[in-house]
Enzyme design. Structure first.
Site, mmCIF file in Angstrom:
data_model
loop_
_atom_site.group_PDB
_atom_site.id
_atom_site.type_symbol
_atom_site.label_atom_id
_atom_site.label_comp_id
_atom_site.label_asym_id
_atom_site.label_seq_id
_atom_site.Cartn_x
_atom_site.Cartn_y
_atom_site.Cartn_z
ATOM 1 N N GLU A 1 0.848 -1.187 0.000
ATOM 2 C CA GLU A 1 0.000 0.000 0.000
ATOM 3 C C GLU A 1 0.888 1.243 0.000
ATOM 4 O O GLU A 1 0.447 2.333 0.289
ATOM 5 C CB GLU A 1 -0.957 -0.005 1.196
ATOM 6 C CG GLU A 1 -0.295 0.004 2.562
ATOM 7 C CD GLU A 1 -1.303 0.186 3.692
ATOM 8 O OE1 GLU A 1 -1.965 -0.791 4.036
ATOM 9 O OE2 GLU A 1 -1.398 1.315 4.211
ATOM 10 N N HIS A 37 -2.611 -11.480 11.344
ATOM 11 C CA HIS A 37 -2.182 -10.120 11.011
ATOM 12 C C HIS A 37 -2.122 -9.330 12.322
ATOM 13 O O HIS A 37 -3.090 -9.325 13.086
ATOM 14 C CB HIS A 37 -3.168 -9.463 10.041
ATOM 15 C CG HIS A 37 -2.931 -8.003 9.870
ATOM 16 N ND1 HIS A 37 -1.713 -7.517 9.456
ATOM 17 C CD2 HIS A 37 -3.713 -6.916 10.105
ATOM 18 C CE1 HIS A 37 -1.771 -6.204 9.426
ATOM 19 N NE2 HIS A 37 -2.969 -5.804 9.817
ATOM 20 N N CYS A 92 -3.758 -4.103 4.327
ATOM 21 C CA CYS A 92 -2.932 -5.133 4.953
ATOM 22 C C CYS A 92 -3.236 -6.542 4.441
ATOM 23 O O CYS A 92 -2.557 -7.495 4.810
ATOM 24 C CB CYS A 92 -3.077 -5.079 6.473
ATOM 25 S SG CYS A 92 -2.603 -3.490 7.136
#
Lengths: 85, 420
Positions: free
Chosen positions: B82, B250, B114
Site C-alpha cells: 500500500e 495479522h 494489509c
C-alpha cells in the site's frame, strides 16, 4: 429488559475489562476513553455486552457511539428490534 | 495432486529501529494501559530507503541460494503493497531487474491494505496448483513503509489515531512459492474469505493514513469470526482449539491479537476463560516474536507472523498453522498450512533473528531528524540525488552490510545500488 438493565450490563462489563473501575460511580455521559479504556478494551466491552444480550450483529454497528449511556441505548434498541423480530 | 506453498521466506525488518516505549513517553502516550497494547519496537525507513530497497533486501538472500536453473523457473513476481511509488509502474519490474530474473515472467503489483500480502500469496499458490506451467516458481514480495512525516489527528480522526505512529513499522517479506513447500505446505482449498466495503483506514494521499482505529478494530474482529466460519464450512472437521498447533494473525499491535484471540476462543471453543492466557502463550506468542520487534508492516505483516511462527515455535513434527489476514477497506481470509522440522531447519539460513538483533537503535533526536522529512523522497519526485549521510553514525553503521539503497531518481526512473 429495560434500558437501565442494559446500562447495568455495560457497567458490569466495563469492570470486568478494567477491574480498577469497580468502585467508580458510572454516569451516562462517561466516555470509555476518559475512563482509561484503550481501543482493545472498548471493543471488548462492546462485545461482552452484545454477548450478554445474545445480540448477533456486526460489531461495526457499535461504531460512532459517544458515551456509555449511548452504548446502552444502542444495545437496548437493537435488542428490542430482535425481540420484535 | 501437486502441493504448493512456501519453499523459502525471508524478512527485511530494516536496519534501524526505535524503542516504542520511549516514543510513547516522548509523545505523552504512556497512559496506564499502554503496556497492554503490547508494542515494543518499530523498524524505521531511512530517507534513502523505499519499498523497493526493502523488497530487494528481503529477496536477495533467497535468490542467492538458488541455482541458475531454479532462478530461471521464476515465472511470476508479485509485489503486494500500500506504499506504491507510482500509479502505473509496478515495483515488481524494479525487483525483477535487480534480481536478474528470467524475462519470461509475469510482473505486477496488487493492493488491498494489509490483506495485499495474503492476496498475492494465494495468487501465487493457485498459479502453482493450477499446473499451467509445471515446476514453475513464483516470487511474492510484500513491502510496506510509513514515514509518518507529519501525522496530525484531524476532526475525522480519533484520539487513538496517535497510537498508529508507535505501532507502524517498515519492512518487507519475500516468499518463494513452488511445488516443494518444505517450509509451509498450504492446505489446498482450506480457506475462508470475507470482505465488504467499510472506510476504516485508508491512504487517501501518498504520505498519510487516515481512519478510525475503533472502527478498524471492530471490523477486524467481525472479519476474523466470519472468515473462520467460512473456513469451517469448507473444512467441517476443523476444531479451533485442536486443529491448529499455532495461530499466525495479522498483527497491527500485540494487544489487538490478544483481544482477537480471546474473542475467538470465547466464540469458537468450549475452553474455560482461565485457560485463554495459557493458550495464547502456547499457540499465538511465537507469531508475535518478530511482529513486536518490527511493528505493523501492513501488507507484509501476516507473512511476518508466519515466518515468526516457523522460527520460534516448537516444530518437532509436522505442525498446522492457522493464519488470518485482514486488510482495511476491507477483505480478510483465514487459511491454514503445515510447517515441518526440516522446513524450520532450512529457515535458519536466513538468520532472521540475527538480522533484527543487529539493527541500529535510533535516539529520539535521530528519529525526529528522519521523521522531519529532510532528505526523504516524496511521491512524484522527478529528479533527486540521494545522500545517505544524513546522520553520520548511521551512515558508518550501514557500510559493508550489502544493503540496497535508492541512489537517484532521474526523470522519475529510480536507480538503486548496494551501499559499499
Amino acid at each position: 429488559m429495560t434500558v437501565n438493565e442494559v446500562f447495568e450490563i455495560v457497567k458490569k462489563n466495563i469492570c470486568l475489562v478494567i477491574p480498577e473501575l469497580s468502585t467508580h460511580n458510572f454516569k451516562q455521559d462517561d466516555r470509555l476513553v476518559d475512563l482509561g479504556a484503550n481501543s482493545v478494551d472498548r471493543a471488548e466491552i462492546g462485545m461482552l455486552s452484545m454477548e450478554a444480550l445474545s445480540l448477533n450483529i456486526p460489531r461495526v454497528e457499535l461504531f460512532g457511539i459517544k458515551n456509555i449511556g449511548e452504548l446502552a441505548k444502542t444495545l437496548f434498541t437493537k435488542h428490542q428490534a430482535i425481540q420484535k423480530g | 495432486m501437486v502441493s504448493a506453498g512456501i519453499e523459502a521466506i525471508n524478512i527485511y525488518g530494516g536496519s534501524v529501529f526505535l524503542d516504542v516505549s520511549k516514543l510513547a513517553k516522548y509523545r505523552n502516550l504512556d497512559n496506564a494501559r499502554f503496556e497492554n497494547l503490547l508494542m515494543k519496537q518499530k523498524s524505521v525507513a531511512l530517507p534513502f530507503e523505499d519499498p523497493v530497497t526493502f523488497a530487494l533486501n528481503a529477496a536477495t538472500p533467497i535468490m542467492e541460494s538458488l541455482s541458475a536453473a531454479e532462478k530461471d523457473r521464476i515465472e511470476l513476481v508479485i509485489t503486494a503493497t500500500e506504499s506504491g511509488i507510482d500509479f502505473g509502474k509496478s515495483m515488481s519490474t524494479y525487483i525483477h531487474q535487480y534480481l536478474g530474473l528470467n524475462r519470461n515472467c509475469r510482473l505486477f503489483e496488487i493492493k488491498n491494505a494489509c490483506y495485499s500480502g495474503i492476496a498475492g500469496f494465494q495468487m501465487c499458490v493457485n498459479f502453482i496448483l493450477s499446473q499451467t506451467s509445471p515446476k514453475a516458481k513464483a516470487l511474492l514480495v510484500a513491502t510496506d513503509i510509513n514515514r509518518f512525516l507529519s501525522a496530525e489527528a484531524g476532526e475525522a480522526l480519533t484520539d487513538d489515531w496517535s497510537f498508529a505512529e508507535p505501532s507502524t513499522g517498515a519492512g518487507a517479506v519475500a516468499v518463494l512459492i513452488g511445488e516443494n513447500p518444505q517450509v509451509f505446505r498450504v492446505d489446498s482449498g482450506a480457506c475462508g474469505y470475507y470482505g465488504y466495503e467499510v472506510c476504516d483506514t485508508c491512504r487517501p494521499v501518498p504520505e498519510h493514513e487516515a481512519g478510525d482505529s475503533d472502527l478498524s478494530l471492530l471490523s477486524y474482529l467481525d472479519c476474523c469470526e466470519k472468515a473462520y466460519i467460512e473456513y469451517h464450512k469448507r473444512v467441517p472437521d476443523a476444531d479451533y482449539a485442536q486443529s491448529f498447533n499455532y495461530l499466525a494473525f495479522h498483527t497491527p499491535f500485540g494487544g489487538m491479537i490478544k483481544g482477537a484471540h480471546r474473542n475467538m476462543m470465547r466464540k469458537m471453543t468450549k475452553i474455560k476463560p482461565d485457560q485463554y492466557e495459557n493458550d495464547f502463550q502456547r499457540r499465538v506468542w511465537p507469531a508475535l516474536t518478530y511482529c513486536l520487534r518490527v511493528g505493523n508492516i501492513m501488507g507484509a505483516t501476516t507473512l511476518l507472523s508466519i515466518a515468526s511462527t516457523i522460527d520460534n515455535a516448537v516444530i518437532d513434527s509436522p505442525k498446522r498453522i492457522g493464519c488470518f489476514s485482514y486488510g482495511s477497506g476491507c477483505c480478510s481470509e483465514f487459511f491454514s498450512g503445515v510447517a515441518t522440522p526440516q522446513g524450520q531447519e532450512l529457515q535458519k539460513r536466513w538468520n532472521i533473528k540475527g538480522g533484527l538483533d543487529s539493527r541500529y537503535e535510533l535516539s529520539m533526536e535521530e528519529y525526529e531528524t528522519i521523521r522531519s522529512g529532510s532528505g526523504a523522497v516524496r511521491f512524484g519526485t522527478r529528479n533527486v540525488e540521494l545522500n545517505n549521510n544524513l546522520i553520520h553514525s548511521i551512515a558508518d553503521f550501514l557500510k559493508g552490510k550489502g544493503m540496497y539503497c535508492l541512489k537517484r531518481i532521474n526523470e522519475f526512473h529510480r536507480e538503486y545500488e548496494i551501499i559499499d
